[in-house]
Design an enzyme around this catalytic site. Structure first.
Site, PDB file in Angstrom:
ATOM      1  N   GLY A  44       0.784  -6.169  67.924  1.00  0.00           N
ATOM      2  CA  GLY A  44       0.542  -4.664  68.018  1.00  0.00           C
ATOM      3  C   GLY A  44       0.890  -3.977  69.257  1.00  0.00           C
ATOM      4  CB  CYS A 253       3.284  -0.158  35.553  1.00  0.00           C
ATOM      5  SG  CYS A 253       5.433  -0.291  35.310  1.00  0.00           S
ATOM      6  CB  CYS A 256       5.919  -4.306  34.009  1.00  0.00           C
ATOM      7  SG  CYS A 256       4.648  -4.011  35.388  1.00  0.00           S
ATOM      8  CB  CYS A 278       6.194  -1.263  39.437  1.00  0.00           C
ATOM      9  SG  CYS A 278       4.953  -2.159  38.658  1.00  0.00           S
ATOM     10  CB  CYS A 284       8.477  -3.476  37.720  1.00  0.00           C
ATOM     11  SG  CYS A 284       8.130  -2.400  36.352  1.00  0.00           S
TER      12      CYS A 284
END
Lengths: 318, 379
Positions: A44, A253, A256, A278, A284
């Protein structure tokens, strides 16, 4: 990660341009690898590095490209996404760059990639051990919009002075009723550094926690590299009474039928018609290939397959 | 749709073909040659070399041609090539007092050793469009001056050295002790930038910085935002030798000759607790002939020395982090133009929030919404 110099296809003999494997010269790669190693050692923490000019503009992924160029070897398989999709123009352009300059194999399938360079998303499919995900970062400093000066923010990180960030989140709640940060949502890494996850939607934040894959972040213009090693705690900042929440979508979605994934809104007409699909195009496609269908999905699944084949051919053709 | 769900690759290819076509323009016209660009667009080449930080007229001309005359694009092309070159080392200090002068003027002295030499300048031209340039009219060669009765044989000491000789001007910097060499100069292309910067790094950043940005900042100091009472002590343009110490030989050899523009600004300084009142310097040095850039750089350099000279830092031009972080046009253009890239994932997140907040707003108060900037700009 060995490499041999080679001439790019445009280079005429005796002409101007000869480039090393994956564009960067080996000294530069070594410098960047050192920054990456330092970043991994201090999860980080933003490691300054001597970012190079790249043949694509600053702000278009030069940090990610430098990181990828420094870690990629001839045996790697590369996936590049932008906004979750493999075929957004800039993802196409960066994938073509590596296909040409490093002649590596490319793929659109998350599971097949050893290195994934991304802008703004983490794939829906869980990453696994041995994979590296490289993020393109525009502004690495999570405190930048609270304190514009690098000289100040570096001090704040050094002494772990993160009060300002908590005040910001608190003020959001006080004024707006909830935390008004939806992307680039700040996280705390391994209990020490507050980090900007690059502007991924906060939806993707939970995927960073205890990820099996190595996460590398490159900010070219701002000259910073940072990292999250595998299996590291990554906590999205919140309050006990206002716990962190991810976006949820009311409908699945439209192509899909997937749920629990990040969706993009596509405007269909000027009458307010819209569909949600998606954001992760590979996810997808994969679902549709397995027979899943959404409300607006065309019955026959065809053109996408040819494109996937075409993209994986790029490496071989270039 | 520029980010069609499929077909980005074909679109990019077609766009590049179109670009190549538009770059070539009308095929009935002959293509412009690199020599023509280098000779007849010489100042454009100079700017690209200077901000591209690579002294190579041919490559700069190629970049200008490839960029269709877009200067920042050309600078970017040159930089992206330069960055792949290995760094062999650094040269000896370039001696601008030994410059082969093309132009040399001082605004602080009417006459001075070596004289004032106008050289090829736009100054004092009347800015009237010249129809004769629309055609290929012959341009007579300028009359040659007999070198023996010309002043150019005289040595031309730098004005700043003349003032400094009288003790009225601060020293350029602490000379290294005898026997010691100068410290190795910093290089921001090889080390990450960190603030506060040393002056050598700052000057490097300014020399590569955008001409327009530095011009405006320099201008702002003249208008009172960080005023430092400048005089153009000297501007000189000409050729200098670049010498490199070769360890095997034990002496320096010239590796080539470059044209540079140097500006020494002389600025008032009221003195501080430790330093008597004296003149201070602002310094500008850039590749090629670019008086405007070198003068702007000198103004900015002086303004940025505020902290060192214990002046109050009140104006943007005096703010090192602000100036240096934003002076590089390759960085600036990239980040500004990246807003063209798709941001629809972030925008989707924002859409959801704004819809939610609006519905909350109308539930609680059906009056007009007040403007509210909920979040920082798109990243």
């Amino acid at each position: 990660m060995t490499s041999a110099p080679f001439s790019s296809s445009e280079a005429q003999s005796g002409a101007i341009a000869d480039y090393n494997f994956a564009y960067l010269d080996e000294q530069t790669k070594r410098m960047i690898r050192r920054a990456i190693l330092k970043g991994i050692a201090i999860p980080g923490y933003q490691v300054p590095f001597a970012s190079r000019e790249m043949p694509m503009p600053y702000g278009w992924g030069t940090g990610g490209v430098q990181v990828t160029a420094s870690i990629i070897g001839p045996d790697d398989t590369l996936k590049v996404i932008d906004q979750g999709a493999d075929d957004t123009t800039n993802a196409v352009s960066i994938r073509a760059f590596f296909a040409k300059m490093a002649k590596v194999k490319t793929t659109t399938h998350t599971g097949e990639a050893s290195v994934i360079q991304t802008r703004h998303r983490i794939p829906e499919e869980q990453l696994h051990e041995g994979q590296v995900i490289v993020f393109q970062v525009p502004i690495p400093e999570p405190l930048r919009f609270l304190e514009p000066r690098e000289t100040e923010t570096r001090k704040m990180h050094a002494v772990e002075d993160y009060g300002l960030m908590h005040v910001k989140l608190y003020e959001d709640i006080a004024q707006k009723g909830h935390i008004a940060t939806n992307y680039a949502y700040p996280v705390k890494v391994k209990g020490r550094y507050i980090m900007d996850p690059s502007p991924t939607p906060k939806f993707d934040n939970p995927k960073m926690n205890q990820s099996e894959a190595l996460q590398l972040y490159g900010a070219g213009r701002e000259m910073r590299i940072y990292a999250i090693p595998p299996y590291t705690d990554v906590v999205s900042l919140d309050f006990e009474d206002y716990p962190f929440e991810v976006q949820t979508f009311e409908e699945p979605c439209a192509l899909c039928g997937g749920t629990g994934v990040f969706l993009d809104e596509v405007i269909l007409d000027d009458q307010g018609g819209r569909m949600f699909v998606c954001s992760d195009s590979d996810y997808c496609e994969d679902r549709r290939a397995k027979g899943h269908r959404g409300a607006l999905s065309p019955d026959i699944y065809e053109s996408e397959e040819s494109l996937s084949a075409q993209i994986s051919q790029e490496g071989a053709d270039a | 749709m520029y980010v069609a769900v499929k077909g980005g690759e074909a679109a990019i290819k077609a766009a590049h073909e179109l670009l190549a076509d538009r770059r070539r323009g009308d095929r009935a016209l002959p293509a412009i040659s690199l020599e023509q660009i280098s000779e007849q667009m010489a100042l454009a080449v100079d700017r690209v070399m200077s901000e591209g930080a690579l002294y190579d007229r041919e490559l700069a001309a190629l970049a200008i041609k490839q960029a269709r005359g877009d200067m920042i694009e050309a600078i970017f092309l040159l930089r992206a090539y330069r960055t792949t070159l290995p760094r062999m080392g650094y040269s000896k200090l370039v001696d601008t007092s030994a410059m082969q002068i093309h132009r040399r003027i001082s605004a602080t002295f009417k006459d001075l050793p070596g004289g004032q030499i106008l050289g090829p300048t736009f100054d004092y031209t009347h800015r009237l469009l010249d129809p004769s340039l629309a055609t290929d009219e012959e341009v007579p060669a300028p009359e040659a001056v007999n070198p023996s009765d010309d002043q150019t044989d005289e040595p031309m000491p730098r004005v700043s050295d003349l003032i400094a000789g009288e003790g009225l001007m601060e020293a350029d910097s602490e000379e290294p002790e005898s026997g010691c060499d100068w410290d190795e100069p910093g290089d921001l292309t090889r080390k990450p930038m960190q603030f506060p910067m040393s002056r050598d790094l700052r000057l490097q950043a300014l020399s590569r910085g955008d001409e327009g940005f530095l011009l405006s900042l320099g201008y702002s100091t003249q208008r009172g935002f960080g005023r430092s009472h400048p005089f153009a002590g000297e501007i000189r343009i000409g050729e200098v030798d670049v010498e490199v110490e070769v360890p095997e030989l034990g002496f320096a050899v010239s590796v080539g000759r470059i044209q540079v523009s140097e500006c020494q600004m002389v600025n008032q300084f009221k003195g501080s607790k430790t330093v008597p009142p004296q003149f201070t310097r602002g310094y500008g040095l850039v590749f090629g002939q670019s008086e405007r850039k070198s003068m702007s750089m000198a103004l900015c350099d002086r303004a940025l020395r505020a902290k060192e000279l214990e002046e109050d830092i009140l104006a943007p031009a005096q703010d090192e982090e602000f100036v240096i972080s934003h002076a590089d046009n390759v960085q600036a253009t990239g980040f500004v133009e990246h807003l063209k890239l798709p941001h629809y994932v972030d925008f989707q997140a924002e859409l959801k929030l704004v819809r939610q907040m609006q519905s909350e707003f109308y539930e609680s108060s059906p009056q007009t919404a007040e403007a509210d900037d909920t979040q920082e700009a798109a990243q």
